[in-house]
Design an enzyme around this catalytic site. Structure first.
Site, PDB file in Angstrom:
ATOM      1  N   HIS A 188      -2.572   4.376  -4.282  1.00  0.00           N
ATOM      2  CA  HIS A 188      -2.063   3.840  -3.015  1.00  0.00           C
ATOM      3  C   HIS A 188      -0.643   3.281  -3.172  1.00  0.00           C
ATOM      4  O   HIS A 188      -0.325   2.207  -2.662  1.00  0.00           O
ATOM      5  CB  HIS A 188      -2.981   2.738  -2.486  1.00  0.00           C
ATOM      6  CG  HIS A 188      -4.245   3.248  -1.862  1.00  0.00           C
ATOM      7  ND1 HIS A 188      -4.260   3.996  -0.718  1.00  0.00           N
ATOM      8  CD2 HIS A 188      -5.537   3.116  -2.233  1.00  0.00           C
ATOM      9  CE1 HIS A 188      -5.516   4.304  -0.400  1.00  0.00           C
ATOM     10  NE2 HIS A 188      -6.312   3.789  -1.320  1.00  0.00           N
ATOM     11  N   ASP A 214       0.867  -1.170   0.000  1.00  0.00           N
ATOM     12  CA  ASP A 214       0.000   0.000   0.000  1.00  0.00           C
ATOM     13  C   ASP A 214       0.903   1.219   0.000  1.00  0.00           C
ATOM     14  O   ASP A 214       2.125   1.099  -0.116  1.00  0.00           O
ATOM     15  CB  ASP A 214      -0.942  -0.007   1.212  1.00  0.00           C
ATOM     16  CG  ASP A 214      -2.210   0.792   0.954  1.00  0.00           C
ATOM     17  OD1 ASP A 214      -2.116   2.034   0.898  1.00  0.00           O
ATOM     18  OD2 ASP A 214      -3.283   0.196   0.802  1.00  0.00           O
ATOM     19  N   GLU A 271      -9.798   4.334  -4.653  1.00  0.00           N
ATOM     20  CA  GLU A 271      -9.430   5.680  -4.184  1.00  0.00           C
ATOM     21  C   GLU A 271      -8.269   6.277  -4.993  1.00  0.00           C
ATOM     22  O   GLU A 271      -7.285   6.759  -4.436  1.00  0.00           O
ATOM     23  CB  GLU A 271      -9.085   5.633  -2.688  1.00  0.00           C
ATOM     24  CG  GLU A 271     -10.249   5.170  -1.831  1.00  0.00           C
ATOM     25  CD  GLU A 271      -9.902   5.036  -0.360  1.00  0.00           C
ATOM     26  OE1 GLU A 271     -10.803   5.228   0.474  1.00  0.00           O
ATOM     27  OE2 GLU A 271      -8.736   4.720  -0.031  1.00  0.00           O
TER      28      GLU A 271
END
Length: 761
Positions: free
Chosen positions: A271, A194, A326
């Site tokens: 990410h 991540d 996202e």
């Protein structure tokens, strides 16, 4: 609330006897789909033989059962491939269907577990273990004659474990796998990379673990705030870790022995701050590192494809997770290379560019004989034809994907984010976001009505997600998993017609003892006391009701703030009061306190005549419920989304409370909130409390400047003052707002004050 503690013990005990009339109570989680008891029992002794064919897989499964009987009953059974009359027979039929189904029978000749594969046999053994535990009920290995036919409702029964935010040692990952296995779960989604940590060795790009696996620890900042990748031997405090390829192989093999498939997640296109700090050439041109790979740079795709080449060699299961959630599009929209890509490919916006990115990677993943799966944001701009979707933002993305003919794993944040609180107590350990209770998980249904009947087969199953922003240890991971994973296992394994919430609650009493015997740090949140206060205007008295989510066990309480004991009053009916009470309530099980207590002061001197005047009115979005929220006997919890908080941006909290009549008081208290990591809410810099008889002349009884606390975790600060008992009619409270967030805060802009529940006595 129901109180059946003595009865419950008897019911569960009878379930393990030979009485046919108690067959519906088994204590097995997840609930089998068919159980039929007969008269009689079989006792496992040293002379009992475990009979199984002579193969590596068969002997491993048999040894797993042998170890259990040795550890729990001091029985050292022989394993044989020859037929025996006094035996536990593990039999595989080698049929190609229902590979997870099994049958378990107990008769005078012993125990038989029959399945089409050893995976089914393994699940039968998990059921057998539960028939022989917990020791609080079962003290010898004696089994009722029984026939069980069982198999799962859904093929995907999983949990996601995030090791990027906080690294988890190899042996701890294995313990998580053990918990999954005992609940017949079969998927571990391993979130290995991540933005703030790269945890998997990639030979072609060694900086990913030399640097990307480590981060500088910065005082008063959470890992994702001002993240900076570094090297393990850098100056200052450094945090991190990663798994070598040998570690990965060992863990994947360990999971496979327990019939758990491991799905790796390699984040893209967002990410990815850690990877891009190691290899900045894949950041968009003339743009800061936003953690998004440059979609206009062919090198980004080559980089990720080379990584996937090495990843698929380590993970044999069909699926590879690419994240896809996202993704900030700003960098792309300001990058010349990305803009050229959009022109060349006739893409109209950032969503279509993301779709291009995902589709291009899907083709490569497919070429490696793998299936791409991603979070539901990969629907934006168009989904690749062969891609599967994991729906986390509610059910909507999964519904859209399934109706379009794509396979789906339902994983909605509510109720399946296990990093959320599972109880409402202010004593719960740090968590992220909302509240997902045990029974909310139990009642999860992966197939919403909005999915067309001919598309429902696309719902593969469900999955809980355990993100670790706030979770730093195996003990905390266990706490967040259990017992919610027990509820999820039944939601995903058991046929809906066989599910029964009340029977599940009864079974949990025995299951708590199983978890305790295994040494797991599980949560008692579902039995911790909750409260509700109502007011009877006619009789001018209050009523306090106590309960817990499961409605089991005794709740003992005191009304003077002292710690309850076994001699304290047992709650059985609403507590009526007309004077303030200082409640301390605690759940007791087998004579011992369990779970977090309830500690609250409930006032009685606020009446319907009490009025509040605000110099600066609270924000409409954070009203707490209106003017009366300051004394409605509803205490806000340490969460920014708790609707009981009253919030003011930038301005001071200044109120005058008109009690409506002279009142004798000697105490005033109230709560303020702060959570730097997730909100703009900060504690006030100064609090003043003053009292008055006429509303004109005030006497200050409290004035204190508050020290700035830079801790990022949520804080409830209790302000309280004792003073000489006297008659008064007015209370003035002032709390100074910081105005603007300080430079060291992760955010910019207005500081907020959150306040709740003024108490008086």
């Amino acid at each position: 609330m129901r109180f059946f503690k003595p009865l419950l013990f008897c019911i569960i005990f009878m379930a393990f006897s030979c009485k046919k009339e108690t067959v519906e109570i088994t204590g097995i989680i997840p609930q089998p789909n068919s159980i039929n008891y007969q008269e009689g029992t079989f006792l496992i002794t040293d002379n009992t033989i475990i009979v199984v064919e002579d193969s590596k897989e068969a002997n491993w499964v048999a040894t797993e059962l042998k170890s259990f009987l040795d550890e729990n009953f001091d029985l050292n059974l022989d394993i044989s491939s020859e037929p025996q009359s006094n035996a536990i027979r593990l039999v595989v039929n080698d049929k190609e269907t229902d590979k997870e189904a099994y049958q378990l029978g107990v008769s005078k000749t012993g125990v038989s577990i029959t399945a089409n594969t050893y995976q089914g046999v393994f699940y039968g053994i998990q059921t057998l273990k539960q028939l022989l535990t917990p020791k609080t009920i079962i003290n010898k290995p004696e089994l009722n004659f029984v026939n069980i036919k069982d198999g799962p409702e859904f093929g995907w029964r999983g949990m996601m474990l995030d090791v990027s935010r906080h690294f988890l040692e190899k042996d701890s990952v294995k313990k998580v796998i053990d918990i999954l296995a005992m609940h017949k779960m079969n998927k571990l989604h391993w979130h290995l990379v991540d933005g703030i940590g790269w945890r998997i060795q990639i030979d072609q790009y060694p900086e990913l673990t030399k640097k990307g696996a480590w981060r500088k620890v910065k005082e008063y900042k959470k890992p994702w705030e001002d993240f900076e990748a570094t090297y393990k031997d850098s100056e200052g405090e450094v945090y991190g870790g990663y798994y070598t390829k040998d570690d990965i192989k060992e863990i994947v093999a360990y999971a496979a022995e327990r019939y758990i498939d491991v799905i790796p997640e390699i984040e893209m296109p967002g990410h990815s701050e850690a990877a891009l700090q190691c290899y900045p050439e894949f950041i968009c041109e003339d743009v800061e590192n936003t953690g998004v790979y440059c979609a206009g740079n062919d090198g980004s795709f080559e980089f990720l494809q080379n990584i996937i080449d090495e990843v698929v060699e380590l993970f044999p299961y069909a699926y590879l997770h690419i994240g896809g959630d996202e993704v900030g599009k700003e960098a792309w929209l300001n990058c010349k290379r990305c803009q050229k890509r959009m022109q060349d490919e006739n893409l109209q916006n950032g969503e279509e560019l993301q779709s291009y990115f995902v589709k291009r990677m899907e083709k490569f993943v497919h070429s490696k004989s793998r299936k791409l799966i991603g979070w539901d944001e990969i629907l934006e701009g168009g989904l690749p034809e062969r891609a599967a979707v994991m729906s986390w933002r509610g059910f909507e993305g999964g519904i859209e994907a399934a109706n379009a003919g794509h396979d789906v794993v339902m994983s909605p944040a509510s109720p399946l984010y296990f990093d959320y609180n599972q109880g409402t107590s202010e004593f719960e350990p740090p968590s992220w976001g909302g509240y997902n209770s045990l029974l909310a998980v139990y009642n999860f249904n992966p197939i919403p009505d909005d999915i067309a009947a001919d598309k429902r087969h696309h719902i593969l199953g469900g999955q809980a997600n355990l993100w670790t922003e706030q979770i730093k240890s195996l003990s905390h991971i266990e706490y967040m998993m259990l017992p919610r994973l027990s509820a999820l296992s039944e939601a995903l394994w058991t046929n809906p017609e066989q599910k029964n919430e009340q029977e599940f609650i009864k079974k949990m009493d025995a299951h708590f003892d199983r978890l305790n015997a295994l040494g797991y740090n599980f949560a008692w949140s579902a039995v911790a006391p909750h409260y509700e206060v109502t007011y009877d205007k006619a009789n001018k008295e209050y009523a306090l009701e106590l309960n817990n989510e499961l409605g089991i066990y005794d709740i003992r309480y005191t009304l003077d703030g002292s710690t309850p004991s076994m001699t304290s009053e047992i709650y059985s009916e609403p507590i009526r009061y007309s004077d303030p009470i200082d409640v301390y309530a605690q759940t007791f099980r087998h004579g011992k306190p369990i779970g977090f207590p309830l500690k609250k002061l409930f006032s009685t001197d606020f009446t319907e005549n009490t009025k509040v005047s605000y110099t600066n009115l609270y924000d409409a979005s954070y009203s707490g419920g209106g003017d009366q929220a300051l004394f409605d006997n509803k205490y806000a919890t340490p969460r920014g989304d708790d609707s009981n908080w009253q919030g003011l941006p930038q301005k001071d909290f200044e109120v005058v409370i008109d009690l409506g009549a002279p009142t004798t008081l000697s105490y005033i208290g109230l709560n303020f909130f702060q959570h730097l990591a997730s909100t703009s809410v900060m504690l006030p810099t100064e609090v003043t409390i003053a009292i008055s008889k006429d509303g004109k002349d005030y006497q200050t009884v409290y004035n204190q400047s508050l020290e700035t606390i830079k801790d990022r975790d949520p804080i409830i600060k209790r302000i309280e003052t004792d003073f000489e008992k006297q008659n008064l009619s007015f209370i003035k409270i002032t709390a100074k707002n910081r105005g603007q967030l300080p430079e060291w805060h992760v955010r910019n802009g207005d500081a907020w004050l959150f306040v709740d529940e003024v108490s008086i006595k």
